[in-house]
Design a protein around this motif. Structure first.
Motif, PDB file in Angstrom:
ATOM      1  N   PRO A  61      11.500   3.001  81.704  1.00 32.29           N
ATOM      2  CA  PRO A  61      11.212   3.916  82.567  1.00 32.29           C
ATOM      3  C   PRO A  61      10.851   2.714  83.598  1.00 32.29           C
ATOM      4  CG  PRO A  61      10.575   4.337  80.779  1.00 32.29           C
ATOM      5  CD  PRO A  61      10.952   3.294  80.268  1.00 32.29           C
ATOM      6  N   ASP A  62       9.279   1.991  83.198  1.00 37.70           N
ATOM      7  CA  ASP A  62       8.541   1.539  84.699  1.00 37.70           C
ATOM      8  C   ASP A  62       8.466  -0.655  83.224  1.00 37.70           C
ATOM      9  OD1 ASP A  62       6.900   0.865  86.015  1.00 37.70           O
ATOM     10  OD2 ASP A  62       7.039   2.652  86.726  1.00 37.70           O
ATOM     11  N   TRP A  63       7.624  -1.233  84.284  1.00 41.29           N
ATOM     12  CA  TRP A  63       7.014  -2.503  83.832  1.00 41.29           C
ATOM     13  C   TRP A  63       5.805  -1.994  84.261  1.00 41.29           C
ATOM     14  CZ3 TRP A  63       2.656  -3.595  86.169  1.00 41.29           C
ATOM     15  CH2 TRP A  63       2.915  -3.479  87.901  1.00 41.29           C
ATOM     16  N   ASP A  64       5.468  -1.015  84.575  1.00 43.97           N
ATOM     17  CA  ASP A  64       3.550  -0.653  83.688  1.00 43.97           C
ATOM     18  C   ASP A  64       3.893   0.385  82.416  1.00 43.97           C
ATOM     19  OD1 ASP A  64       1.273   0.172  84.115  1.00 43.97           O
ATOM     20  OD2 ASP A  64       0.716   0.397  86.366  1.00 43.97           O
ATOM     21  N   VAL A  65       3.986  -0.317  81.126  1.00 41.51           N
ATOM     22  CA  VAL A  65       4.331   1.302  80.610  1.00 41.51           C
ATOM     23  C   VAL A  65       2.710   1.934  80.492  1.00 41.51           C
ATOM     24  CG1 VAL A  65       5.140  -0.199  79.182  1.00 41.51           C
ATOM     25  CG2 VAL A  65       2.153  -0.334  78.955  1.00 41.51           C
ATOM     26  N   THR A  66       1.711   1.589  81.013  1.00 45.35           N
ATOM     27  CA  THR A  66       0.776   2.789  81.119  1.00 45.35           C
ATOM     28  C   THR A  66       0.723   4.115  81.814  1.00 45.35           C
ATOM     29  OG1 THR A  66      -0.310   2.156  83.541  1.00 45.35           O
ATOM     30  CG2 THR A  66      -1.439   1.340  80.680  1.00 45.35           C
ATOM     31  N   ASN A  67       2.655   4.248  82.698  1.00 44.79           N
ATOM     32  CA  ASN A  67       2.782   5.518  83.242  1.00 44.79           C
ATOM     33  C   ASN A  67       3.622   5.582  82.630  1.00 44.79           C
ATOM     34  OD1 ASN A  67       1.643   4.434  85.855  1.00 44.79           O
ATOM     35  ND2 ASN A  67       3.618   3.028  86.326  1.00 44.79           N
ATOM     36  N   ASP A  68       4.110   5.501  81.813  1.00 39.27           N
ATOM     37  CA  ASP A  68       4.477   6.684  80.481  1.00 39.27           C
ATOM     38  C   ASP A  68       4.097   6.543  79.718  1.00 39.27           C
ATOM     39  OD1 ASP A  68       7.654   6.825  81.468  1.00 39.27           O
ATOM     40  OD2 ASP A  68       7.281   5.028  81.484  1.00 39.27           O
ATOM     41  N   ASP A  69       3.976   7.987  78.571  1.00 36.88           N
ATOM     42  CA  ASP A  69       3.127   8.155  77.224  1.00 36.88           C
ATOM     43  C   ASP A  69       3.953   7.482  76.307  1.00 36.88           C
ATOM     44  OD1 ASP A  69       1.589   9.826  76.000  1.00 36.88           O
ATOM     45  OD2 ASP A  69       3.093  11.305  75.578  1.00 36.88           O
ATOM     46  N   TYR A  70       3.229   6.434  75.651  1.00 42.55           N
ATOM     47  CA  TYR A  70       3.089   6.038  74.286  1.00 42.55           C
ATOM     48  C   TYR A  70       2.056   6.175  73.180  1.00 42.55           C
ATOM     49  CZ  TYR A  70       7.394   3.353  76.893  1.00 42.55           C
ATOM     50  OH  TYR A  70       8.034   2.785  77.374  1.00 42.55           O
ATOM     51  N   ARG A  71       2.460   5.947  72.246  1.00 47.25           N
ATOM     52  CA  ARG A  71       1.591   6.367  71.110  1.00 47.25           C
ATOM     53  C   ARG A  71       0.434   4.434  71.004  1.00 47.25           C
ATOM     54  NH1 ARG A  71       3.126   7.921  65.347  1.00 47.25           N
ATOM     55  NH2 ARG A  71       3.381   9.586  67.059  1.00 47.25           N
ATOM     56  N   HIS A  72       1.031   3.316  71.421  1.00 53.51           N
ATOM     57  CA  HIS A  72       0.488   2.283  71.232  1.00 53.51           C
ATOM     58  C   HIS A  72       0.630   1.301  72.052  1.00 53.51           C
ATOM     59  CE1 HIS A  72       0.079   3.867  66.636  1.00 53.51           C
ATOM     60  NE2 HIS A  72      -1.255   3.427  67.283  1.00 53.51           N
ATOM     61  N   PHE A  73      -0.132   0.639  72.932  1.00 56.74           N
ATOM     62  CA  PHE A  73       0.308  -0.569  73.667  1.00 56.74           C
ATOM     63  C   PHE A  73       0.062  -1.979  73.090  1.00 56.74           C
ATOM     64  CE2 PHE A  73      -0.743   3.524  76.655  1.00 56.74           C
ATOM     65  CZ  PHE A  73       0.341   3.599  76.892  1.00 56.74           C
TER      66      PHE A  73
END
Length: 318
Positions: free
Chosen positions: A152-164
């Motif tokens: 969905p996005d190269w900036d993964v903080t724009n989506d809801d993930y449990r871990h980064f």
């Protein structure tokens, strides 16, 4: 006193390319890394769980993470189905004792995979103790053109993930504020790919300290906040003129990382020691109450444990 931080420092097997996965284990053992992250790619050994287990046992180097085969050059490794790739990465991590699977967001042309990616990662994370840590990427650039290659996005903080996973070479390529991204990740930051960059359109993966990314500041922040994930050295050594030069680069990267992880804990301990001295000298009862003063050697020993600069409250000063 310098405390050893909780974070383990691992070597990505990608950091020795064009040498082999087996060579990465050998170098990690010789230099004193805490473990390795296996990049699953075209090297057959990186795809073979039993071969990896034998290397880990032989060199006494634990496998701390598995990087799923998400690159353009690994589109056919372990399957052409991206969900099968992740299932096999999870199985490898579980069998090898690794705590983390690193995964990139889908390429934009993987439409069905991208559409279900966020919910699918949550579903897989619910089925295991292994952490699926989704890694930040970057826009692709050519001259004055920019292509958004990830969904969905190269900036993964724009989506809801449990871990980064945060990768500082990728933040350099994206020309984004890496510490602000780490702030957005918050306590969901589980994994770090430590490398440097200068903002080139190419993903540089320089040795930490050779670019303009806040590598030292990030490490010190991780140490102060008791980060208990893994810090993985993922650098590009392809230009090394010899194996000795490659190994020197990896030794430098390890020394840099350990120095800045430890310096933050030492600073915290010195600050705590100063605070303890302040409490001891400002409390007149400490010199008149035997239960709190020089007659209590146990108290003095305990306070000395907060830092070598702390002679301990109640210890007589000249």
């Amino acid at each position: 006193m310098v405390r050893i931080p909780d974070a383990k420092v691992a070597l990505s097997t990608a950091s020795v390319y064009p040498e082999s996965t087996a060579t990465a284990f050998e170098i990690a053992a010789r230099l004193g890394y805490d473990g390795v992250e296996v990049m699953v790619w075209t090297d057959p050994v990186s795809q073979d769980i039993e071969a990896l287990r034998r290397l880990s046992d032989y060199h006494q180097v634990p496998i701390l993470a598995v990087h799923a085969p998400c690159l353009l050059i690994t589109q056919r490794v372990w399957s052409t189905d991206p969900w099968v790739k992740l299932q096999r990465a999870r199985a490898a991590a579980e069998k090898l004792g690794a705590s983390t699977v690193v995964v990139h967001p889908p390429f934009r042309w993987q439409r069905n995979y991208a559409k279900d990616f966020v919910t699918g990662i949550w579903r897989m994370a619910d089925e295991t103790d292994v952490r699926f840590a989704v890694e930040n990427m970057y826009p692709w650039r050519y001259r004055d053109r920019e292509m958004l290659a990830y969904a969905p996005d190269w900036d993964v903080t724009n989506d809801d993930y449990r871990h980064f996973t945060v990768d500082l070479s990728h933040t350099a390529t994206a020309r984004t504020d890496s510490l602000a991204m780490v702030d957005r990740m918050g306590d969901r930051l589980a994994h770090v790919h430590l490398a440097d960059g200068k903002g080139s359109a190419k993903d540089e993966h320089l040795v930490p300290g050779r670019g303009d990314q806040p590598c030292a500041e990030l490490l010190e922040r991780l140490a102060r906040t008791s980060f208990d994930g893994h810090v993985v050295i993922e650098v590009n050594t392809r230009r090394a003129m010899s194996s000795a030069e490659r190994e020197a680069d990896l030794a430098e990267a390890l020394a840099f990382t350990r120095l800045h992880l430890a310096s933050a804990t030492a600073t915290t301990d010195r600050a705590r020691g100063t605070s303890d001295r302040g409490r001891g000298t400002s409390d007149p009862a400490g010199t008149s109450d035997p239960a709190r003063g020089t007659s209590d050697p146990a108290r003095g020993t305990s306070d000395r444990g907060h830092g070598t600069s702390d002679p301990a409250p109640g210890t007589r000063r000249p």
